[in-house]
Design a protein around this motif. Sequence first.
Motif, PDB file in Angstrom:
ATOM      1  N   SER A   8     -25.151  34.004   2.196  1.00  0.00           N
ATOM      2  CA  SER A   8     -23.736  34.347   2.237  1.00  0.00           C
ATOM      3  C   SER A   8     -23.469  35.605   1.434  1.00  0.00           C
ATOM      4  CB  SER A   8     -22.908  33.165   1.726  1.00  0.00           C
ATOM      5  OG  SER A   8     -23.264  32.866   0.406  1.00  0.00           O
ATOM      6  N   ALA A   9     -22.193  35.909   1.219  1.00  0.00           N
ATOM      7  CA  ALA A   9     -21.800  37.132   0.534  1.00  0.00           C
ATOM      8  C   ALA A   9     -22.302  37.156  -0.909  1.00  0.00           C
ATOM      9  CB  ALA A   9     -20.283  37.255   0.566  1.00  0.00           C
ATOM     10  N   GLU A  10     -22.378  38.382  -1.458  1.00  0.00           N
ATOM     11  CA  GLU A  10     -22.886  38.556  -2.821  1.00  0.00           C
ATOM     12  C   GLU A  10     -21.936  37.931  -3.847  1.00  0.00           C
ATOM     13  OE1 GLU A  10     -24.191  42.077  -5.910  1.00  0.00           O
ATOM     14  OE2 GLU A  10     -23.501  42.591  -3.914  1.00  0.00           O
ATOM     15  N   ALA A  25     -38.889  28.100  -0.784  1.00  0.00           N
ATOM     16  CA  ALA A  25     -38.902  29.457  -0.212  1.00  0.00           C
ATOM     17  C   ALA A  25     -37.539  30.125  -0.361  1.00  0.00           C
ATOM     18  CB  ALA A  25     -39.304  29.394   1.261  1.00  0.00           C
ATOM     19  N   ASP A  26     -36.443  29.343  -0.235  1.00  0.00           N
ATOM     20  CA  ASP A  26     -35.096  29.891  -0.431  1.00  0.00           C
ATOM     21  C   ASP A  26     -34.874  30.284  -1.893  1.00  0.00           C
ATOM     22  OD1 ASP A  26     -34.518  29.504   2.221  1.00  0.00           O
ATOM     23  OD2 ASP A  26     -33.446  27.610   1.922  1.00  0.00           O
ATOM     24  N   ILE A  27     -35.379  29.456  -2.817  1.00  0.00           N
ATOM     25  CA  ILE A  27     -35.252  29.763  -4.250  1.00  0.00           C
ATOM     26  C   ILE A  27     -36.014  31.046  -4.565  1.00  0.00           C
ATOM     27  CG2 ILE A  27     -35.714  28.962  -6.601  1.00  0.00           C
ATOM     28  CD1 ILE A  27     -35.439  26.082  -5.521  1.00  0.00           C
ATOM     29  N   ASP A  66     -27.690  29.298   2.025  1.00  0.00           N
ATOM     30  CA  ASP A  66     -26.824  28.754   3.074  1.00  0.00           C
ATOM     31  C   ASP A  66     -26.626  27.255   2.946  1.00  0.00           C
ATOM     32  OD1 ASP A  66     -26.336  31.184   4.207  1.00  0.00           O
ATOM     33  OD2 ASP A  66     -28.037  31.079   5.567  1.00  0.00           O
ATOM     34  N   GLN A  67     -27.716  26.516   2.775  1.00  0.00           N
ATOM     35  CA  GLN A  67     -27.607  25.058   2.720  1.00  0.00           C
ATOM     36  C   GLN A  67     -28.768  24.462   1.942  1.00  0.00           C
ATOM     37  OE1 GLN A  67     -27.807  23.722   6.766  1.00  0.00           O
ATOM     38  NE2 GLN A  67     -29.851  24.527   7.113  1.00  0.00           N
ATOM     39  N   LYS A  68     -28.584  23.218   1.514  1.00  0.00           N
ATOM     40  CA  LYS A  68     -29.651  22.505   0.822  1.00  0.00           C
ATOM     41  C   LYS A  68     -30.673  22.023   1.847  1.00  0.00           C
ATOM     42  CE  LYS A  68     -26.673  20.963  -2.927  1.00  0.00           C
ATOM     43  NZ  LYS A  68     -26.099  19.832  -3.653  1.00  0.00           N
ATOM     44  N   SER A  69     -31.919  21.868   1.395  1.00  0.00           N
ATOM     45  CA  SER A  69     -32.949  21.374   2.300  1.00  0.00           C
ATOM     46  C   SER A  69     -32.768  19.874   2.525  1.00  0.00           C
ATOM     47  CB  SER A  69     -34.344  21.679   1.753  1.00  0.00           C
ATOM     48  OG  SER A  69     -34.514  21.092   0.493  1.00  0.00           O
TER      49      SER A  69
END
Length: 196
Positions: free
Chosen positions: A2-4, A145-147, A163-166
């Motif tokens: 998402s946005a900064e 990988a998102d972290i 964006d979302q939690k795994s």
Amino acid sequence: MSAEIRAVTLKVSRLRLLPQVIVLLAFLLPVAFLATMFGYALMGEDHVGMAGLAMFAILTAISLLFVWLQVRTVRRLVHPDLLSVTVGGVELTLGRTRRYHPWLALEEPVLRRINGKGAARSIVLPQRSGGKLIIAAEDYAHDPADILTILKQAKVGLVTEPDQKSSNALYVFFAIPASCVTLGVSIVGIIWMAFS
């Protein structure tokens, strides 16, 4: 992504820590039971040999190790680890201990397996002064990988919210039931040893 934003805070998932608590209890109970029974057996003997004392010491040490691991994991369950990421650096809160590491003191983050046999992954940030900052990424609510992406982007000056939690389906439908079965087998084994 998402946005900064100015900072993003990620939290360890209690649901992911629960199987660890259950499995540690499953291992602790039989070892503690054996240490206790061995201690009673030694007290009933007239002459205690070195082999008997050594075995009791080993069982007691293993029991204490499992108690320490259990207490540590329960503390993490009660006070989940927090990872706060900004363009200035990384703040890692473990229990009640908070440590800040500026990006200038850290090398590039990498995703690694905790050990060669397991599937659990950790994020390692080598420190320029020596040593490593290790984040147990597998325990967090977001995918490792998102972290890693969040950390790499923050290091170059861009902080974004994932964006979302795994999904926790693996833990809900496999890890927790499997750990409960392990605990059940452990309890049945203790009962069988106690009455045989």
